[in-house]
Design a protein around this motif. Structure first.
Motif: not given
Length: 304
Positions: A17-18, A50-54, A56-57, A59
């Motif tokens: 997840r990261t 999709i990269r986020g603050g917590k 990646v996930r 698409t």
């Protein structure tokens, strides 16, 4: 053309997840992982993450590719297994990751058998809790995991892994020898609802098994003392600190003086142990004899 090594990176990112955690598991730098993922997106023509603050996930396109990634990597494992069999090269090293009791009760006896019947197979053992060995296999740091069922564990139909059931064992109740229920032949968990409890820390699969068994009996245990070492838990019970549920195999060779050990009637915790390899690798000539030796060693343990 899609590079298979980039598919391995995609799966590691999906698992961890990261980017940073995936890079650590693959012994790469985060920038190298990011570069490989960018190249994979160029190869496929789709945004995959999709990269986020917590973290990646994936698409939707990334999820589609991940499904094919499981199949491609499993087929590559099969290809390596067949080539090794073709070379008749059943000699080399196999890394087995297992929890402490699994090492003592299953892996160690398997090593003795392998030394006699398959001396060319060198086994390296890594101590890993029941929920840690599977990630080691998926990340390529171990070849075989000896693991336990736990909430959130990859299921038998997980496309990344092939599993071999080894054995199932009950948890027995361990009480101070002067406990009022110690004279009973069996103990219902509900009768221990008002007791102080001793058990593993949250995060240990056995903690989850104990909590779930007590919840099925209608109560939440009051966990006063915590240790992941079952010998310590038994010693605390002998000192009158509380009651515990301990896997039966973990009681073998443990000093039980000062305790009353009783089987549990009604809803009870069960530890289900299995071996796992990366899907497609189960036919590898180095892994087959090790899996067979693990199964044979487990066959002699208590079953339910």
């Amino acid at each position: 053309m899609i590079e298979p090594r980039r598919l391995r990176i995609l799966r590691a990112v999906a698992d961890h997840r990261t980017v940073t955690a995936a890079a650590a598991a693959l012994y790469l730098t985060p920038s190298a992982v990011s570069q490989q993922l960018s190249a994979l997106e160029q190869e496929t023509g789709h945004a995959l993450l999709i990269r986020g603050g917590k973290g990646v996930r994936l698409t939707p396109a990334g999820e589609i590719l991940l499904t094919h990634t499981h199949a491609v990597l499993a087929q590559l494992e099969r290809a390596e297994a067949e080539l090794a069999a073709y070379a008749d090269g059943a000699a080399g090293a196999v890394t087995v990751a297992a929890f402490a009791t699994g090492i003592a009760e299953i892996v160690a006896p398997a090593l003795r058998a392998l030394a006699v019947h398959h001396p060319a197979v060198a086994v390296r053992v890594r101590d890993a809790e029941g929920d840690q060995s599977l990630p080691l296999v998926l990340d390529g740091e171990a070849d075989i995991a000896v693991a336990v069922e736990y909430r959130g564990a990859p299921g038998a139909d997980d496309p990344r892994l092939s599993r071999v059931p080894l054995h199932a064992e009950p948890f027995d109740a361990v009480l101070p020898d002067d406990h009022p229920l110690g004279a009973r032949d069996t103990i219902e968990l509900a009768a221990l609802a008002d007791s102080d409890w001793i058990g593993p820390y949250p995060g240990n699969p056995c903690h989850d098994m104990v909590i779930r068994a007590c919840e099925r009996a209608g109560f939440t245990p009051r966990l006063v003392h915590s240790s992941d070492d079952f010998r310590a838990n038994v010693a605390l019970a002998a000192a009158g600190a509380g009651v515990a549920l301990v896997p039966r195999s973990a009681l073998r060779g443990t000093d039980l003086k000062g305790t009353a050990v009783r089987p549990v009637s009604g809803p009870a915790a069960t530890r289900r142990v299995f071996a796992a390899v990366r899907r497609g690798a189960e036919a590898h000539p180095l892994l087959r004899p090790v899996l067979g030796a693990l199964s044979a060693a487990a066959a002699g343990l208590d079953r339910i």
